[in-house]
Scaffold this motif. Sequence first.
Motif, mmCIF file in Angstrom:
data_model
loop_
_atom_site.group_PDB
_atom_site.id
_atom_site.type_symbol
_atom_site.label_atom_id
_atom_site.label_comp_id
_atom_site.label_asym_id
_atom_site.label_seq_id
_atom_site.Cartn_x
_atom_site.Cartn_y
_atom_site.Cartn_z
ATOM 1 N N ALA A 197 -9.944 101.650 -80.121
ATOM 2 C CA ALA A 197 -9.209 100.429 -80.085
ATOM 3 C C ALA A 197 -7.725 101.030 -79.589
ATOM 4 O O ALA A 197 -7.126 102.083 -79.953
ATOM 5 C CB ALA A 197 -8.875 99.844 -81.244
ATOM 6 N N SER A 198 -6.943 100.020 -78.875
ATOM 7 C CA SER A 198 -5.822 100.628 -78.369
ATOM 8 C C SER A 198 -4.510 99.568 -78.645
ATOM 9 O O SER A 198 -4.997 98.394 -78.957
ATOM 10 C CB SER A 198 -5.769 100.703 -76.798
ATOM 11 O OG SER A 198 -5.999 99.456 -76.175
ATOM 12 N N VAL A 199 -3.270 100.047 -78.768
ATOM 13 C CA VAL A 199 -2.297 99.091 -78.936
ATOM 14 C C VAL A 199 -2.116 98.244 -77.954
ATOM 15 O O VAL A 199 -1.985 96.962 -78.221
ATOM 16 C CB VAL A 199 -0.893 99.845 -79.106
ATOM 17 C CG1 VAL A 199 0.156 99.047 -79.371
ATOM 18 C CG2 VAL A 199 -1.206 100.781 -80.335
ATOM 19 N N GLY A 200 -2.311 98.647 -76.662
ATOM 20 C CA GLY A 200 -2.398 97.523 -75.537
ATOM 21 C C GLY A 200 -3.391 96.563 -75.631
ATOM 22 O O GLY A 200 -3.273 95.327 -75.298
ATOM 23 N N GLY A 201 -4.554 96.941 -75.955
ATOM 24 C CA GLY A 201 -5.674 95.870 -76.018
ATOM 25 C C GLY A 201 -5.407 95.050 -77.291
ATOM 26 O O GLY A 201 -5.624 93.698 -77.283
#
Lengths: 758, 159, 290
Positions: free
Chosen positions: C106-110
């Motif tokens: 998981a990414s912060v952007g996502g």
Amino acid sequence: MSAKGPSDRKYKYVGTRPIRHDGLDKVTGRAQFGADYSLPGMLWGKVLRSPHAHARIRKIDVSAALALDGVKAVITGRDFPDVAAEAAEGGEGANDFRDLAENVMARGKALYHGHALAAVAATTARIAEEACKKIVVDYEVLAPVLSLDAALAPNAPILHEDARATGHEPLPKGPSNVASRREMGRGDVAKGFADADVVVEREFRTPMVHQGYIEPHAVLARTGEDGRSVVWCCTQGAFMVRAYSAKVLGLSTDMIKVIPTEIGGGFGGKTTVYGEPLAILLSRKSGRPVKMVMTREEVFRATGPTSGTHIRVKMGATRDGKLTAADATLYYEAGAFKGSPVGAGMMTVFAPYKLDNVRIEGFDVVVNKPKVAAYRAPGAPMAALVVETVMDELAEKLGMDPIDLRLENAVHEGVQATYGPKYRAIGFVETLRAAKSHPHYRAPLGPNQGRGVASGFWFNAGMSSSANISINEDGSAVVITGNPDIGGSRASMALMAAEELGIPVENVRPVVGDTEAVGYSDLTGGSRVTFATGMAVIEAARDVVNQLRARAAQIWGIELDAVGWEDGHAVPLNEVPGAHEPLSLKQLAARAGSTGGPISGRASLTARGAGPGFATHICDVEVDRETGAVTVLRYTAVQDAGKAIHPAYVEGQMQGGAAQGIGWALNEEYVFDKNGAMENAGFLDYRMPVASDLPMIDTVIVEVANPMHPYGVRGVGETPIVPPLAAVANAVQRAARVKLAELPISPPRLLEAIDRAS
Amino acid sequence: MKIHVHTHVNGEPTEFLCAADRSLLEVLRDELQLTGTKEGCATGDCGACSVMLDGRLVCSCLVLAPEVQGRRVETIEGVAKGTEIHLLQRKFLEHAALQCGICTPGFIVAAKALLERNPDPSEEETRYWLAGNLCRCTGYDKIIRAVLDTAAELRGETR
Amino acid sequence: MEEIRYEAPTTLARASELLRESGARVLAGGTDLIVQMRTGRAAPSVFVDVKRIPEVMNLVLGKDDLWLGAAVPAAAVVEHAEISRVFPGLVEAVDLIGSTQIQGRASVGGNLCNASPAADTVPALCVIGAICVIAGPKGERRVPVESFNTGPGKNVLEAGELLVGFRIPRPGARSSDAYLRFIPRTEMDIAVVGAGVAVSLDANGVCTKARVALGAVAPTVFLVPAAVAALLGSRGEDAALARAAAAASAAARPITDKRGTVEYRRKISGVLTKRAAAAAFERARGAGRA
């Protein structure tokens, strides 16, 4: 052979902790569970499920599905025979086969959101899913019944118009959602309450919860040109799958062979059939093997959670803490078809306590939710929740230590249980004493922390089991039983065989056989395997030992009576020392061919005398008064196992049951929307405890031998889930100074209770 | 059109064909017959499908199969080396840290990743690292003990 | 059935081109998109895997600011010792995204683009003044993070645009942040309420700047100026914190759903704001945890 009682005996292998025989396969990923099997030419099966919680099915049109490329077979309720409504013992409750068949695939009515309406077999799972979407169903949507209160309200929609309530009067006349009402008791409760100095009455509502096994149901079925099917499935009972599938499909049992795969958890939820008859029928229709694996969502929506309940308990005691009377009313949700575990709830509710005056009333109520199935000590945890919170409140009002109050009233050998029989030797008092003297009980508590104590009981089952033992030419042994291993029982079978045969447990291979490899065995459940199947293994081993003695007698030219068996050797009795050297099992095995042929033993029995299991749990919690969050700080489980064959796996049962109970108490619940669809059908929002939610769970095994088992074994699997609901609730009540009336004790509920109290 | 993917699984060059929306979990189990990695939920909530992807612990149900092109995948089948099991696997057996065993492959992959990053985790750190692996049978107690015992032995301490 | 495609562009320009197709979706960690696809809430026609585009995967702590690529996995952020020291609240939030496995992807952007009202990183990003860098057919543009999401599941990205990453200014001296969320278990849950607080103090420990953001109690994350007003000029005493808490409770606009009720979320908004503010003050004073 030996006149020694089980508790006098010194064991060589029983009570040790060998590595389980299936262990290497499980830690390397080699072990094959239900979804791990495949066959060439296999099709994938998918199920069309009702989007309505309550609807009449006017018409199902499968033509568009059949026309889809890759679809090889489609079935609906029309493809199943009508089944007579005969009852059958299912291991943890009776089953009505007509209800079972209708649950497996709907006939005239969809009775819960997720109810199977049709099934498709296609070359890929995606195509099967697409095909399901193309099936057109004409529904007459009806108002759903989604709670006990709604089911019992006047003018409630009726699930089964033709059914009538059974049991003890007074019963509703005409159509109702009450499937049955029963009453039991003894003595004079009115007088008992009048004689009491303190009377406490409490009421709780508990939600529908799921067993939560990590492995979804999976089945692979193949049918030959002769109409005989072979089925691989993860189940708690291969013989059950065979029998139930045969009934549902109108086949004779010899047309179906069931091979139980390794099973990734059951806890009672895999003691009936869901996809198995569908996969068999699809494989018959398509002529190809069919594999069906449930999604997690399907497991929640369309298998067998346990009942939501509404229970009231009233108990009275004298000022010295002697109970004088007890009264309980239990309402249990059965789900879409009759048959909740309210009966077991009624029988267990007061079972731990000496009571002359008891009245218990129980209602089995249908609602538009999935049909409930067994969940570890079915019916007991909810009933114990209310009794044990009443006991805690009585103790507080009487100024008594909660364990002392239970000691004052605990059942023991010779007492007649509130559910009927007289107890033989039991270990309830021993668990209370062990809990009281455990350091946990004296550990200091800080601010906003509280300690809860609760006890629990489960009857444990006996029922029928078979075992075959073969001796290999090299003196090793193979033990085949018919019980899927859900908790490590295979190791215990090997230990018991090793003990009787007198050979190291590493030389015993325990095998779980299919329905054509071993005699009939009732399913794995009811905490019966170590007890009853163990008994069969012991008897089969003794059969082998007798044959080995006979071979030695033959070799030595003496009478059979003159041959004993000690520590894995045939020994001559009553002879001049040195006349005949003892013969080991290995030596006798090597000579089997020339002394009469291969040696194998068998047993098929119905085990009597299952010993009830008692437990006492202690739970410490800390409450965050600003958010309602509960942290479990410390947990100790004390249980009477009779005789722990493999102590590590007994401890494991205690810890696992406690963890399930903690989840049930704090966060688990089925949440339904107003149309009856489950809103939290996944592990994200159906909140089971994760590793960071729990502390280490300390265990104390008490051993009060069950006189009816050669080694004193009592079942241990189910008792551990009975005390924790109340242990947690009592701890929270003491920590937060509140009175609870509902599970789960989720933060919003607890915060509300805290705000109301202050 | 299926996608032809070239990757490495447990150190072996591996290739397979897959549709774009197939998950790594599905490909491991159905195309490559590596059924040790299990499906418990398909939504990343249970950890039974845990694998290592380029050295990071992930849920294979939430990785699309085409994504592993040119990457390294390690599954439970790669934890033992030949006939020698990993100390973690031995400790799980000795501590009876499994009952039904369905969650065990996921736990072993996850615990191995922990110990490779942190050779001396506390009980709390271990519990939080493994919070994404659900077990319904054991209550986690013996699993945590097995992991901590493995860490201690790898550090050369005896308990 | 239309066949779904998978593409793995290596440049922003190519990604932008692909994203102009209808039904094209960015694939970063996949922990939201793939779940939504499996449960029928999303039906992408082409997956645009952005993880082979360097800018999107870069994580660089510079002298003046932090560049956080949109698709950097959470685990990489959490492991970065320096970033944890400089932005403790942000890292706290990132570390809460989910299990270890989820954080591996998981990414912060996502997390931001998925625009769940309960996204864990968004309140933390808001209070530290993160700027979103967006690339698209019309070139690059920047948007403050608190303006990026416009409603549940909705953000300001137009066809062909993608979030490249975040530019986050380094905090000044005596400044720090904290993020807390409330969940029923200890892990694995979606936030019932999330509260992010950042404060800057003068040499006397008096608060001269502050930001407060709440998550999971409105359609998008939002800043709470009234809570800021309660903190300004204070040293983070109980009275000031209580006033900030009250302002947060009053500002919350939650709904009742399976994770919490309106009343409960309002209460917890206050409790978490108070606790996050206390933590931010303590860190800013330099006396908090490293």
